[in-house]
Design a protein around this motif. Structure first.
Motif, short mmCIF file in Angstrom:
data_model
loop_
_atom_site.label_atom_id
_atom_site.label_comp_id
_atom_site.label_asym_id
_atom_site.label_seq_id
_atom_site.Cartn_x
_atom_site.Cartn_y
_atom_site.Cartn_z
N GLU A 9 19.73 -57.64 -164.44
CA GLU A 9 19.01 -58.50 -163.76
C GLU A 9 18.33 -58.03 -162.14
O GLU A 9 19.61 -57.19 -161.54
CB GLU A 9 19.22 -60.13 -163.31
CG GLU A 9 19.41 -60.77 -164.66
CD GLU A 9 19.34 -62.25 -164.75
OE1 GLU A 9 20.50 -62.26 -163.25
OE2 GLU A 9 19.13 -63.06 -165.54
N ARG B 5 11.66 -63.48 -168.28
CA ARG B 5 12.21 -63.30 -166.67
C ARG B 5 10.63 -61.73 -166.76
O ARG B 5 11.41 -61.44 -165.64
CB ARG B 5 13.10 -62.23 -167.55
CG ARG B 5 13.71 -60.67 -167.32
CD ARG B 5 14.40 -60.66 -165.64
NE ARG B 5 14.35 -59.73 -165.05
CZ ARG B 5 15.85 -59.17 -165.57
NH1 ARG B 5 16.17 -58.64 -166.29
NH2 ARG B 5 15.61 -57.35 -164.79
N TYR B 168 13.59 -67.32 -162.99
CA TYR B 168 14.48 -67.02 -163.12
C TYR B 168 15.65 -67.72 -164.26
O TYR B 168 16.67 -68.27 -164.78
CB TYR B 168 14.96 -66.14 -162.06
CG TYR B 168 15.52 -64.82 -161.93
CD1 TYR B 168 14.47 -63.99 -161.61
CD2 TYR B 168 16.55 -64.30 -162.70
CE1 TYR B 168 14.06 -62.67 -161.70
CE2 TYR B 168 15.92 -63.34 -162.76
CZ TYR B 168 15.21 -61.87 -162.32
OH TYR B 168 15.12 -61.09 -162.33
N ASN B 171 15.04 -68.16 -167.80
CA ASN B 171 15.27 -66.63 -167.72
C ASN B 171 16.46 -67.14 -168.30
O ASN B 171 17.14 -67.19 -169.66
CB ASN B 171 15.62 -65.69 -167.10
CG ASN B 171 15.83 -64.57 -166.99
OD1 ASN B 171 16.32 -63.70 -167.95
ND2 ASN B 171 16.43 -64.47 -165.55
N TRP B 172 17.73 -67.80 -167.49
CA TRP B 172 19.28 -68.10 -167.58
C TRP B 172 19.90 -68.73 -168.67
O TRP B 172 20.17 -68.41 -169.12
CB TRP B 172 19.75 -68.31 -166.04
CG TRP B 172 19.81 -67.53 -165.15
CD1 TRP B 172 20.33 -65.85 -165.19
CD2 TRP B 172 19.73 -67.73 -163.60
NE1 TRP B 172 19.77 -65.30 -164.05
CE2 TRP B 172 19.90 -66.48 -162.62
CE3 TRP B 172 18.53 -68.48 -163.02
CZ2 TRP B 172 19.16 -66.00 -162.00
CZ3 TRP B 172 18.88 -68.35 -161.53
CH2 TRP B 172 19.38 -67.01 -160.94
N ARG B 175 18.69 -66.74 -172.04
CA ARG B 175 19.87 -65.63 -172.26
C ARG B 175 20.84 -65.90 -172.41
O ARG B 175 21.48 -65.32 -173.40
CB ARG B 175 20.66 -64.81 -170.60
CG ARG B 175 19.24 -63.99 -169.82
CD ARG B 175 19.40 -63.62 -168.76
NE ARG B 175 21.10 -62.85 -168.82
CZ ARG B 175 20.80 -61.34 -168.17
NH1 ARG B 175 19.65 -60.88 -168.12
NH2 ARG B 175 21.88 -61.12 -168.21
#
Lengths: 10, 218
Positions: A9, B5, B168, B171-172, B175
């Motif tokens: 990232e 992301r 974000y 996004n995490w 993921r």
């Protein structure tokens, strides 16, 4: 652990 | 890469381009904090040291890292140029930009030494950069609160940055849940702290500006 953490990232 | 992301990276990119283009084309630096911009140079340089280890992730990753480092340095150069070309605005900026960043730097250094993934130079520097990024906007918010009113440049810039941080977080989660990637506690904790700082700003912005009046922060 011995392997470097991968930061794919920004 | 997941949609959150991509959207996050694009809004991060947008925030930098907004700042860069506005300063470049109008020579207007009203309301911009030099200290926050210097902190971002430190954030990017200390985070992307892995560029030197030649650990290849992707072309996208490398290009973005190079862009973030070089554009943040360029913004500081542009702000320095205003010292000559826009001396009155520059003096006013330095006067208003009075947040003590020593505490932010010291605090991030201590936190990086205490919390890191491995105790190596590169990993401690990475941790320093995520802690520092989480609070690097404080001089900018402080300046805004002192001046009492916000320029549209600063608002657009902070809004795009806040959007990037907020995106974000899903996004995490994506993921972790969908891509089965490791959950990175440090990135998550610092990311949430940062997003809370921005949401505080937006809450006050909403209360003061949308409902009339200037911006002031506690």
């Amino acid at each position: 652990s011995n392997t470097a953490p991968v930061h794919d990232e920004l | 890469m997941n949609p959150f992301r991509i959207a996050a990276d694009l809004s991060h990119l947008a925030s930098i381009l907004i700042l860069l283009r506005t300063i470049q084309t109008t020579n207007c630096i009203d309301g911009v904090s030099l200290k926050t911009q210097v902190l971002y140079v430190l954030v990017f340089v200390s985070r992307y040291l892995d560029l030197l280890t030649l650990h290849w992730i992707s072309l996208y990753n490398t290009l973005m890292k190079v862009f973030f480092i070089s554009s943040s340095i360029y913004i500081v150069v542009l702000l320095q140029r205003a010292k000559v070309s826009n001396a009155v605005a520059y003096k006013e900026m330095i006067l208003k930009d009075s947040f003590k960043i020593g505490y932010l730097l010291g605090g991030s250094a201590v936190l990086a030494l205490l919390f890191n993934e491995r105790f190596t130079f590169i990993d401690v520097a990475w941790s320093f950069s995520v802690w520092l990024e989480s609070i690097a906007i404080l001089p900018q918010l402080f300046m805004l609160s002192k001046s009492g009113k916000a320029q549209s440049l600063t608002i657009h810039y902070i809004f795009a940055l806040g959007l990037y941080r907020a995106l974000y977080i899903p996004n995490w989660i994506w993921r972790w849940l969908v891509e089965n990637k490791n959950f990175q506690k440090l990135a998550f904790v610092t990311g949430v702290i940062q997003t809370l700082l921005y949401s505080d700003f937006f809450y006050i912005y909403y209360k003061k500006v949308i409902k009339g009046g200037g911006v002031s922060l506690p």
